[in-house]
Design a protein around this motif. Structure first.
Motif, PDB file in Angstrom:
ATOM      1  N   ASP A  20       0.814  -1.219   0.000  1.00 29.74           N
ATOM      2  CA  ASP A  20       0.000   0.000   0.000  1.00 29.74           C
ATOM      3  C   ASP A  20       0.848   1.270   0.000  1.00 29.74           C
ATOM      4  N   ILE A  21       1.992   1.234   0.671  1.00 30.22           N
ATOM      5  CA  ILE A  21       2.785   2.449   0.799  1.00 30.22           C
ATOM      6  C   ILE A  21       3.683   2.681  -0.417  1.00 30.22           C
ATOM      7  N   ALA A  22       3.891   1.666  -1.247  1.00 28.01           N
ATOM      8  CA  ALA A  22       4.833   1.783  -2.369  1.00 28.01           C
ATOM      9  C   ALA A  22       4.534   2.964  -3.293  1.00 28.01           C
ATOM     10  N   ASP A 116      -0.617  12.451   6.724  1.00 27.41           N
ATOM     11  CA  ASP A 116      -1.816  12.387   5.885  1.00 27.41           C
ATOM     12  C   ASP A 116      -1.884  11.075   5.115  1.00 27.41           C
ATOM     13  N   GLU A 117      -0.737  10.665   4.574  1.00 27.41           N
ATOM     14  CA  GLU A 117      -0.713   9.493   3.702  1.00 27.41           C
ATOM     15  C   GLU A 117      -0.941   8.202   4.480  1.00 27.41           C
ATOM     16  N   ALA A 118      -0.196   8.010   5.576  1.00 24.86           N
ATOM     17  CA  ALA A 118      -0.352   6.795   6.380  1.00 24.86           C
ATOM     18  C   ALA A 118      -1.749   6.723   6.977  1.00 24.86           C
ATOM     19  N   LEU A 121      -4.355   5.778   4.151  1.00 27.35           N
ATOM     20  CA  LEU A 121      -4.288   4.352   3.822  1.00 27.35           C
ATOM     21  C   LEU A 121      -4.897   3.500   4.932  1.00 27.35           C
ATOM     22  N   SER A 122      -4.650   3.874   6.169  1.00 20.56           N
ATOM     23  CA  SER A 122      -5.192   3.110   7.295  1.00 20.56           C
ATOM     24  C   SER A 122      -6.706   3.239   7.375  1.00 20.56           C
ATOM     25  N   TYR A 135       0.900  -3.868  10.161  1.00 23.03           N
ATOM     26  CA  TYR A 135       0.579  -3.073   8.976  1.00 23.03           C
ATOM     27  C   TYR A 135       1.010  -1.624   9.170  1.00 23.03           C
ATOM     28  N   TRP A 136       0.635  -1.036  10.302  1.00 20.94           N
ATOM     29  CA  TRP A 136       0.904   0.383  10.540  1.00 20.94           C
ATOM     30  C   TRP A 136       2.394   0.687  10.572  1.00 20.94           C
TER      31      TRP A 136
END
Length: 333
Positions: A20-22, A116-118, A121-122, A135-136
């Motif tokens: 997800d973070i890629a 904001d991004e993390a 996604l969460s 995950y986090w």
């Protein structure tokens, strides 16, 4: 089966975080490089740039600080500006706290990496399952390391970096957030929230306002980099600068964990719960709107095309479409 052998589940959560973070890591690299170059042009050493990115880890607040940076650094002014820009973290933390599966200690540690991004996604993942610590932490720490390394590299390279507008890198985060908003679906609550947030004056609480201004000022700095020193010595550390960085870091962390205490005191039902669930798309739109709606026609049209693509493509594909569109449109309009 997962309870008998939790390791496969743990690994799946880690892989999901990395997957997800890629796209966000890719989009963040040019922005991190740009921040490092601008900070160095303002006279910060490479060590000071690295410490600010590692300890503050808030792109909007960092760009805002660099925009008005002087020597000696105005500690109180920078801390207050950081508080205003990062106040949205309180809402973000309060919204996310009930959806994470971590101990209190893990949450206090983990929310250091709240961005904001993390967070977005969460929140999107929480629509299907609770957000686990595996995950986090994988997702958030990878983003933190990427931001710290890219901004440090930007401070070293400085003069050799080109204009981010040339390759559309400045629009990457806007495209990214459009993709994240699309991930929350097309429910009536989401659509109304997006419309209201876009029609308000979101730059007052958004990190994109300082970020967009920082990008503009970065271009002006680059024109005169050749006639200025590239910051101080690579590893020099000014005491006042260090205190300013620490003040910004403390204020940012307080805004990040404040949501924990807000969530403890909230009992939401019915319409109140629906309104609280609307926070994620509202905050994301407030981040997008300053760039998408007020920068110019190329950005506005590219944002509309990206929004259509976001419902059909994965996140990385959405970012690619947005960046490609803004590059083409800037050359045509």
């Amino acid at each position: 089966m997962d309870q008998a052998n939790p390791l496969p589940t743990y690994r799946r959560e880690m892989r999901a975080g990395l997957r997800d973070i890629a796209p966000i890591v890719v989009a963040a690299i040019p922005i991190g490089l740009l921040f490092g170059a601008v900070a160095a042009a303002k006279g910060m050493s490479t060590l000071e740039v690295m410490l600010m990115s590692a300890l503050v880890f808030a792109g909007g607040a960092q760009f805002a600080a660099i925009e008005t940076w002087i020597h000696p650094a105005p500690i109180a002014t920078l801390a207050f500006a950081t508080l205003l820009i990062n106040a949205r973290h309180v809402l973000m933390g309060a919204s996310l706290t009930p959806k994470i599966r971590m101990s209190r200690v893990q949450t206090f540690l983990g929310f250091f990496f709240l961005t904001d991004e993390a967070w977005a996604l969460s929140e999107r993942r929480a629509m299907e399952r609770p957000v686990t610590g595996a995950y986090w932490f994988v997702m958030a720490v990878v983003l933190w390391a990427n931001w710290t390394l890219s901004s440090t590299l930007g401070a070293v390279l400085g003069l050799f970096l080109g204009d981010p507008e040339r390759i559309g890198a400045d629009f990457a985060f806007t495209a990214l957030f459009i993709g994240l908003v699309a991930g929350f679906g097309r429910s009536r609550v989401t659509l109304v929230t997006v419309a209201v947030s876009a029609g308000s004056r979101p730059s007052c609480i958004s990190s994109s306002g300082p970020l967009a201004r920082g990008l503009g000022r970065a271009r002006r700095h680059r024109r005169c980099l050749s006639c200025r020193s590239q910051g101080g010595a690579l590893m020099s550390l000014d005491t006042t600068t260090l205190l300013a960085i620490l003040a910004m870091a403390v204020v940012t962390y307080i805004t990040r964990i404040a949501g924990l205490f807000v969530a403890d005191r909230l009992v939401l039902t019915g319409r109140a719960k629906a309104a609280f669930d609307a926070i994620p798309p509202a905050v994301l739109v407030s981040v997008i709107a300053p760039t998408a709606l007020t920068t110019g026609w190329p950005e506005a049209i590219a944002a509309a095309i990206t929004a259509v693509a976001a419902f059909r493509l994965p996140l990385l594909g959405t970012v690619a479409v947005g960046v490609a569109c803004v590059v083409v449109l800037r050359n045509l309009i």
